[in-house]
Motif scaffolding. Structure first.
Motif, PDB file in Angstrom:
ATOM      1  N   SER A 194       0.826  -1.211   0.000  1.00 34.42           N
ATOM      2  CA  SER A 194       0.000   0.000   0.000  1.00 34.42           C
ATOM      3  C   SER A 194       0.859   1.260   0.000  1.00 34.42           C
ATOM      4  O   SER A 194       0.398   2.327  -0.437  1.00 34.42           O
ATOM      5  CB  SER A 194      -0.927   0.003   1.217  1.00 34.42           C
ATOM      6  N   VAL A 195       2.087   1.165   0.468  1.00 36.85           N
ATOM      7  CA  VAL A 195       3.013   2.303   0.430  1.00 36.85           C
ATOM      8  C   VAL A 195       3.896   2.242  -0.809  1.00 36.85           C
ATOM      9  O   VAL A 195       4.134   3.253  -1.490  1.00 36.85           O
ATOM     10  CB  VAL A 195       3.879   2.340   1.707  1.00 36.85           C
ATOM     11  N   LEU A 196       4.383   1.042  -1.129  1.00 36.34           N
ATOM     12  CA  LEU A 196       5.367   0.905  -2.206  1.00 36.34           C
ATOM     13  C   LEU A 196       4.770   1.100  -3.596  1.00 36.34           C
ATOM     14  O   LEU A 196       5.353   1.798  -4.441  1.00 36.34           O
ATOM     15  CB  LEU A 196       6.022  -0.475  -2.111  1.00 36.34           C
ATOM     16  N   LEU A 197       3.616   0.493  -3.870  1.00 36.98           N
ATOM     17  CA  LEU A 197       3.073   0.536  -5.232  1.00 36.98           C
ATOM     18  C   LEU A 197       2.694   1.947  -5.686  1.00 36.98           C
ATOM     19  O   LEU A 197       3.055   2.359  -6.797  1.00 36.98           O
ATOM     20  CB  LEU A 197       1.875  -0.406  -5.339  1.00 36.98           C
ATOM     21  N   PRO A 198       1.954   2.741  -4.879  1.00 35.23           N
ATOM     22  CA  PRO A 198       1.678   4.121  -5.330  1.00 35.23           C
ATOM     23  C   PRO A 198       2.934   4.951  -5.488  1.00 35.23           C
ATOM     24  O   PRO A 198       3.026   5.771  -6.415  1.00 35.23           O
ATOM     25  CB  PRO A 198       0.776   4.669  -4.216  1.00 35.23           C
TER      26      PRO A 198
END
Length: 375
Positions: A194-198
């Motif tokens: 949820s933090v890495l992909l965006p």
């Protein structure tokens, strides 16, 4: 076409563009599938917090029936008797080499002292290089020795009134480590993506030079960022469904006592709001390598202060206060409450509010910084 319809159409087009762009990244897709399947399976099956077959040696100096009876009490599944040691030096060598986790030393005269009703003692040496297993081994061994002493003293005497302790374990009756470890790893994976992909999606636009093209298009910063967050939320929800129904439920029998739709709805809310931390990282990073390093910097305190590994009650008081600033802390309470305890959303409302407050603040900060940087 009115303004609202145009706005929704632009959002739909950008949403499809983000999904197609992610679909072309085969390496990232393979990593996502691995994380939601193999990684969770390994965490649930390979990590145990219980004491099993602890290597145990006995140094029996007394050689009496009482000493042999005491040694025979150290049975599987907690202990595994490996043999007898002849001296203290051999006991020290077994502990130092790692062959033994526990060494029981029975002194001379142990049986005679018990027969006369006199106080006596034994020595337990425990390898606590692994603090959790060492503590469990020492605790179980102390209970065995204490029970043996009580039974020996009370033998042949008139039975006295005793208090019988009947323990009832809730929510995880068999105390399956795989339930806790599997769900905890799933929540950690959700948080990481949820933090890495965006962050990766936004920084990729910078690296390819397409961010300038998007900025001169008739799109607002919200229309640029929102599709990235929504598409990644959809991907993470698909991975969560794969982990729950493809790994945890069929392989380990993890229950779903509460509302599954409520769990997915709150997971979507958690992913959407936590994406704000990724957007913040994206506004600072200039390339994917920097975004990855910033993501680690953000995730480390979120994971360690979540209470997944160390309960807040076991932390120093000043550090336990900071657990309330980790969105994962609230998400863990929500997930375990829904999946294992069967709680309703109404009962979990304080955790939902705390998660929403932190997440919305992070998302608003990321959006505001993006507008200032590129607006």
């Amino acid at each position: 076409m009115n303004a609202l319809s145009l706005w929704c159409l632009q959002l739909k087009v950008m949403f499809g563009k983000e999904l197609r762009q992610l679909g072309r990244d085969r390496v990232l897709l393979a990593f996502i599938v691995y994380a939601f399947t193999v990684d969770i399976f390994l965490a649930a099956s390979g990590v145990s917090l219980q004491l099993k077959l602890a290597s145990t040696y006995v140094e029996d100096v007394d050689h009496s029936s009482a000493s042999r009876e005491l040694a025979s009490r150290f049975l599987p599944p907690y202990f595994q008797l490996q043999g007898e040691l002849a001296s203290e030096r051999a006991a020290d060598a077994a502990l130092s080499s790692g062959r033994a986790m526990l060494v029981l030393t029975v002194p001379a005269g142990f049986g005679e002292d018990l027969a006369r009703g006199e106080p006596t003692h034994v020595q337990l040496q425990v390898d606590t290089s692994n603090a959790v297993l060492g503590f469990l081994a020492a605790s179980y061994a102390e209970q065995i020795v204490a029970r043996f002493g009580l039974e020996t003293v009370d033998a042949g005497k008139t039975p006295l009134p005793v208090i019988e302790n009947r323990t009832r374990v809730w929510f995880n009756p068999n105390q399956e480590d795989s339930w806790f470890m599997g769900i905890s790893e799933l929540l950690n994976v959700i948080t990481i993506f949820s933090v890495l992909l965006p962050a990766a999606a936004a920084v990729r636009e910078k690296e390819r030079g397409t961010i300038e093209q998007l900025l001169v298009s008739p799109l607002t910063p919200l229309q640029i960022l929102l599709p990235k967050v929504l598409s990644m939320t959809l991907v993470i929800l698909a991975g969560t469904a794969l982990a729950l129904f493809g790994v945890l439920r069929p392989c380990f029998g993890v229950p779903m006592a509460g509302s599954v739709p409520a769990f997915f709805a709150l997971t979507a809310l958690y992913v959407f709001t936590s994406a704000g931390f990724g957007l913040l990282a994206a506004t600072v990073a200039r390339n994917l390598a920097q975004a990855g390093m910033l993501t680690i910097l953000i995730l480390a305190p979120m994971l360690f202060l979540s209470g997944a590994w160390t309960p807040p009650e076991a932390m120093p008081e000043w550090l336990a206060v900071f657990t309330h600033f980790s969105p994962l802390y609230y998400f863990i309470n929500i997930s375990f409450g829904l999946l294992l305890k069967g709680q309703t959303v109404a009962a979990l409302w304080p955790s939902v509010l705390g998660m929403m407050a932190l997440g919305m603040a992070a998302f608003a900060a990321g959006l505001l910084r993006f507008r200032r940087q590129f607006g």
